[in-house]
Design a protein around this motif. Structure first.
Motif, PDB file in Angstrom:
ATOM      1  N   ARG A   1       0.817  -1.217   0.000  1.00  0.00           N
ATOM      2  CA  ARG A   1       0.000   0.000   0.000  1.00  0.00           C
ATOM      3  C   ARG A   1       0.850   1.266   0.000  1.00  0.00           C
ATOM      4  O   ARG A   1       0.398   2.325  -0.457  1.00  0.00           O
ATOM      5  N   SER A   2       2.071   1.153   0.498  1.00  0.00           N
ATOM      6  CA  SER A   2       2.916   2.351   0.617  1.00  0.00           C
ATOM      7  C   SER A   2       3.371   2.876  -0.739  1.00  0.00           C
ATOM      8  O   SER A   2       3.865   4.003  -0.823  1.00  0.00           O
ATOM      9  N   PHE A   3       3.197   2.081  -1.810  1.00  0.00           N
ATOM     10  CA  PHE A   3       3.621   2.503  -3.147  1.00  0.00           C
ATOM     11  C   PHE A   3       2.503   3.187  -3.935  1.00  0.00           C
ATOM     12  O   PHE A   3       2.701   3.532  -5.100  1.00  0.00           O
ATOM     13  N   ALA A   4       1.354   3.375  -3.337  1.00  0.00           N
ATOM     14  CA  ALA A   4       0.228   3.987  -4.042  1.00  0.00           C
ATOM     15  C   ALA A   4       0.618   5.361  -4.576  1.00  0.00           C
ATOM     16  O   ALA A   4       1.188   6.188  -3.860  1.00  0.00           O
ATOM     17  N   GLY A   5       0.330   5.600  -5.853  1.00  0.00           N
ATOM     18  CA  GLY A   5       0.614   6.879  -6.472  1.00  0.00           C
ATOM     19  C   GLY A   5       2.050   7.074  -6.919  1.00  0.00           C
ATOM     20  O   GLY A   5       2.393   8.158  -7.411  1.00  0.00           O
ATOM     21  N   HIS A   6       2.888   6.064  -6.793  1.00  0.00           N
ATOM     22  CA  HIS A   6       4.292   6.204  -7.180  1.00  0.00           C
ATOM     23  C   HIS A   6       4.445   6.336  -8.693  1.00  0.00           C
ATOM     24  O   HIS A   6       3.782   5.638  -9.466  1.00  0.00           O
ATOM     25  N   ALA A   7       5.332   7.223  -9.097  1.00  0.00           N
ATOM     26  CA  ALA A   7       5.777   7.315 -10.490  1.00  0.00           C
ATOM     27  C   ALA A   7       7.088   6.548 -10.619  1.00  0.00           C
ATOM     28  O   ALA A   7       7.659   6.079  -9.625  1.00  0.00           O
ATOM     29  N   LEU A   8       7.584   6.430 -11.834  1.00  0.00           N
ATOM     30  CA  LEU A   8       8.814   5.672 -12.055  1.00  0.00           C
ATOM     31  C   LEU A   8       9.992   6.273 -11.291  1.00  0.00           C
ATOM     32  O   LEU A   8      10.863   5.545 -10.808  1.00  0.00           O
ATOM     33  N   ASP A   9      10.012   7.597 -11.145  1.00  0.00           N
ATOM     34  CA  ASP A   9      11.149   8.242 -10.487  1.00  0.00           C
ATOM     35  C   ASP A   9      10.881   8.583  -9.023  1.00  0.00           C
ATOM     36  O   ASP A   9      11.666   9.296  -8.405  1.00  0.00           O
ATOM     37  N   THR A  10       9.793   8.077  -8.443  1.00  0.00           N
ATOM     38  CA  THR A  10       9.533   8.308  -7.023  1.00  0.00           C
ATOM     39  C   THR A  10      10.584   7.580  -6.188  1.00  0.00           C
ATOM     40  O   THR A  10      10.855   6.399  -6.406  1.00  0.00           O
ATOM     41  N   LEU A  11      11.171   8.288  -5.235  1.00  0.00           N
ATOM     42  CA  LEU A  11      12.202   7.680  -4.398  1.00  0.00           C
ATOM     43  C   LEU A  11      11.587   6.655  -3.447  1.00  0.00           C
ATOM     44  O   LEU A  11      10.454   6.800  -3.004  1.00  0.00           O
ATOM     45  N   TRP A  12      12.376   5.614  -3.126  1.00  0.00           N
ATOM     46  CA  TRP A  12      11.947   4.591  -2.170  1.00  0.00           C
ATOM     47  C   TRP A  12      12.601   4.824  -0.822  1.00  0.00           C
ATOM     48  O   TRP A  12      13.738   5.306  -0.728  1.00  0.00           O
ATOM     49  N   THR A  13      11.891   4.458   0.249  1.00  0.00           N
ATOM     50  CA  THR A  13      12.501   4.359   1.569  1.00  0.00           C
ATOM     51  C   THR A  13      13.261   3.030   1.655  1.00  0.00           C
ATOM     52  O   THR A  13      13.114   2.151   0.797  1.00  0.00           O
ATOM     53  N   GLU A  14      14.059   2.866   2.686  1.00  0.00           N
ATOM     54  CA  GLU A  14      14.768   1.600   2.850  1.00  0.00           C
ATOM     55  C   GLU A  14      13.817   0.410   3.021  1.00  0.00           C
ATOM     56  O   GLU A  14      14.038  -0.644   2.419  1.00  0.00           O
ATOM     57  N   PRO A  15      12.747   0.516   3.824  1.00  0.00           N
ATOM     58  CA  PRO A  15      11.816  -0.620   3.887  1.00  0.00           C
ATOM     59  C   PRO A  15      11.152  -0.921   2.541  1.00  0.00           C
ATOM     60  O   PRO A  15      10.902  -2.096   2.229  1.00  0.00           O
ATOM     61  N   GLN A  16      10.894   0.082   1.737  1.00  0.00           N
ATOM     62  CA  GLN A  16      10.331  -0.174   0.408  1.00  0.00           C
ATOM     63  C   GLN A  16      11.333  -0.902  -0.479  1.00  0.00           C
ATOM     64  O   GLN A  16      10.981  -1.813  -1.233  1.00  0.00           O
ATOM     65  N   LEU A  17      12.607  -0.508  -0.394  1.00  0.00           N
ATOM     66  CA  LEU A  17      13.647  -1.224  -1.121  1.00  0.00           C
ATOM     67  C   LEU A  17      13.713  -2.678  -0.664  1.00  0.00           C
ATOM     68  O   LEU A  17      13.819  -3.600  -1.487  1.00  0.00           O
ATOM     69  N   ALA A  18      13.641  -2.901   0.637  1.00  0.00           N
ATOM     70  CA  ALA A  18      13.694  -4.263   1.170  1.00  0.00           C
ATOM     71  C   ALA A  18      12.505  -5.090   0.690  1.00  0.00           C
ATOM     72  O   ALA A  18      12.645  -6.286   0.411  1.00  0.00           O
ATOM     73  N   TYR A  19      11.350  -4.451   0.580  1.00  0.00           N
ATOM     74  CA  TYR A  19      10.165  -5.153   0.087  1.00  0.00           C
ATOM     75  C   TYR A  19      10.353  -5.566  -1.369  1.00  0.00           C
ATOM     76  O   TYR A  19      10.147  -6.733  -1.731  1.00  0.00           O
ATOM     77  N   PHE A  20      10.769  -4.624  -2.209  1.00  0.00           N
ATOM     78  CA  PHE A  20      10.984  -4.928  -3.625  1.00  0.00           C
ATOM     79  C   PHE A  20      12.018  -6.035  -3.796  1.00  0.00           C
ATOM     80  O   PHE A  20      11.799  -7.023  -4.519  1.00  0.00           O
ATOM     81  N   ALA A  21      13.168  -5.876  -3.153  1.00  0.00           N
ATOM     82  CA  ALA A  21      14.245  -6.854  -3.310  1.00  0.00           C
ATOM     83  C   ALA A  21      13.820  -8.218  -2.776  1.00  0.00           C
ATOM     84  O   ALA A  21      14.180  -9.256  -3.345  1.00  0.00           O
ATOM     85  N   GLY A  22      13.043  -8.228  -1.708  1.00  0.00           N
ATOM     86  CA  GLY A  22      12.609  -9.485  -1.127  1.00  0.00           C
ATOM     87  C   GLY A  22      11.681 -10.260  -2.030  1.00  0.00           C
ATOM     88  O   GLY A  22      11.919 -11.442  -2.320  1.00  0.00           O
ATOM     89  N   TYR A  23      10.618  -9.602  -2.504  1.00  0.00           N
ATOM     90  CA  TYR A  23       9.684 -10.358  -3.345  1.00  0.00           C
ATOM     91  C   TYR A  23      10.294 -10.688  -4.705  1.00  0.00           C
ATOM     92  O   TYR A  23       9.991 -11.730  -5.292  1.00  0.00           O
ATOM     93  N   ALA A  24      11.161  -9.796  -5.218  1.00  0.00           N
ATOM     94  CA  ALA A  24      11.773 -10.059  -6.523  1.00  0.00           C
ATOM     95  C   ALA A  24      12.662 -11.298  -6.471  1.00  0.00           C
ATOM     96  O   ALA A  24      12.536 -12.214  -7.292  1.00  0.00           O
ATOM     97  N   MET A  25      13.562 -11.367  -5.485  1.00  0.00           N
ATOM     98  CA  MET A  25      14.468 -12.508  -5.419  1.00  0.00           C
ATOM     99  C   MET A  25      13.723 -13.784  -5.047  1.00  0.00           C
ATOM    100  O   MET A  25      14.085 -14.872  -5.516  1.00  0.00           O
ATOM    101  N   TRP A  26      12.689 -13.685  -4.227  1.00  0.00           N
ATOM    102  CA  TRP A  26      11.884 -14.875  -3.940  1.00  0.00           C
ATOM    103  C   TRP A  26      11.245 -15.405  -5.219  1.00  0.00           C
ATOM    104  O   TRP A  26      11.276 -16.600  -5.500  1.00  0.00           O
ATOM    105  N   THR A  27      10.683 -14.500  -6.036  1.00  0.00           N
ATOM    106  CA  THR A  27      10.078 -14.902  -7.300  1.00  0.00           C
ATOM    107  C   THR A  27      11.110 -15.554  -8.202  1.00  0.00           C
ATOM    108  O   THR A  27      10.901 -16.660  -8.724  1.00  0.00           O
ATOM    109  N   TYR A  28      12.240 -14.885  -8.411  1.00  0.00           N
ATOM    110  CA  TYR A  28      13.244 -15.372  -9.354  1.00  0.00           C
ATOM    111  C   TYR A  28      13.787 -16.748  -8.947  1.00  0.00           C
ATOM    112  O   TYR A  28      13.911 -17.649  -9.782  1.00  0.00           O
TER     113      TYR A  28
END
Length: 239
Positions: free
Chosen positions: A95-122
Motif C-alpha cells: 500500500r505504501s507505493f500507491a501513487g508512485h511514479a517511475l522516479d519516485t524515491l523509495w525508503t529503505e523498507p520499500q527497497l527491502a520489500y521490492f528486493a525481497g519479493y523479486a528474489m523470492w520470485t526469481y
C-alpha cells in the motif's frame, strides 16, 4: 500439469529434487540504473539473500551499512541490526507505493520489500508455476535469437507478492528458462524483459547465474541501452 511446464520442471531438476529443500541462499552482485533512480544506490551492491522455497519470505544481509539485514514477507517488511533488533519496519508494504511514479524515491523498507519479493520470485521459478496460487497457460511459440521459445503465462493470486499479477516465462528447446516478462506495478507498471543464462547445477537443480533486466518498448522488445537491473549469482547453497 501442462506438457511444456512438465518439460520445464524436469529440465530444471524435477519436483522431487526441489521438494527436498525449504530454503536457498546465494551470494549476489547487483547493478543497474534502478537503484540510483530510487535513491538507494549501493545498498544491495554485494550481499547475500536467503529465500523460502514455496513459503514466501526472504532476507538480505548485509543491507547497507553496519551489517544490517532485512526480513520480508508479503504483509510486513523489517530492517534489523546485526543483533536482530528491529530498527525500522513497514506493515502492509504494498500500500505504501500507491501513487508512485517511475522516479519516485523509495525508503529503505520499500527497497527491502521490492528486493525481497523479486528474489523470492526469481529463485523459486520455474517451480513457482506449481504454487496453488498460480494459474498457467501455454502461449504460441516466440521467436528470438534464432530460437523458438515456448512461453507460459503465469497469473498470480493476490496473496502472492510479486512484480505483477500476469507474467510470462519463456523456455528454450532444452527446457531451461531464457526470459521472464513482467510489469513492475510498484514502479508505475514499468515493463521489463528479464534474461537469464549461464546455468549451474546444485544438488540436481539448475539455476541461472546471470540475470539482466531491460526496459521494453511497446512491442515488448528489450531496450538494450537501458539495463534497469543486473544480478550475478554465486555460491548457491541449501541451508
Amino acid at each position: 500439469m501442462l506438457g511444456t511446464l512438465r518439460r520445464v520442471i524436469e529440465a530444471h531438476g524435477g519436483l522431487d529434487s526441489w521438494n527436498k529443500h525449504k530454503a536457498l541462499s546465494v551470494d549476489l552482485v547487483v547493478g543497474g540504473v534502478l537503484w540510483g533512480l530510487k535513491g538507494q544506490a549501493g545498498k544491495l551492491e554485494r550481499t547475500n539473500v536467503t529465500v523460502g522455497l514455496g513459503e514466501e519470505w526472504a532476507s538480505h544481509q548485509p543491507f547497507g551499512t553496519d551489517n544490517r539485514r532485512t526480513r520480508f514477507s508479503p504483509d510486513r517488511v523489517a530492517i534489523e541490526d546485526a543483533q536482530g533488533k528491529v530498527v525500522e519496519e513497514l506493515a502492509a508494504p504494498r500500500r505504501s507505493f500507491a501513487g508512485h511514479a517511475l522516479d519516485t524515491l523509495w525508503t529503505e523498507p520499500q527497497l527491502a520489500y521490492f528486493a525481497g519479493y523479486a528474489m523470492w520470485t526469481y529463485l523459486n521459478l520455474p517451480f513457482l508455476a506449481l504454487h496453488e496460487g498460480v494459474e498457467v497457460e501455454e502461449l504460441p511459440i516466440w521467436l528470438e535469437n534464432g530460437e523458438a521459445w515456448r512461453p507460459l503465462r503465469l497469473t498470480f493470486s493476490e496473496a502472492i507478492a510479486t512484480h505483477s499479477k500476469v507474467q510470462t516465462i519463456y523456455a528454450g528447446d532444452d527446457g531451461l528458462l531464457r526470459r521472464h516478462d513482467y510489469a513492475v506495478e510498484i514502479a508505475a507498471d514499468s515493463a521489463a524483459a528479464h534474461y537469464v543464462g549461464k546455468y549451474v547445477t546444485v544438488d540436481g537443480i539448475k539455476f541461472p547465474t546471470e540475470r539482466r533486466v531491460y526496459a521494453t518498448d511497446s512491442d515488448g522488445k528489450p531496450m538494450r541501452d537501458l539495463m534497469t537491473v543486473s544480478v550475478d549469482l554465486a555460491n548457491f547453497r541449501f541451508p
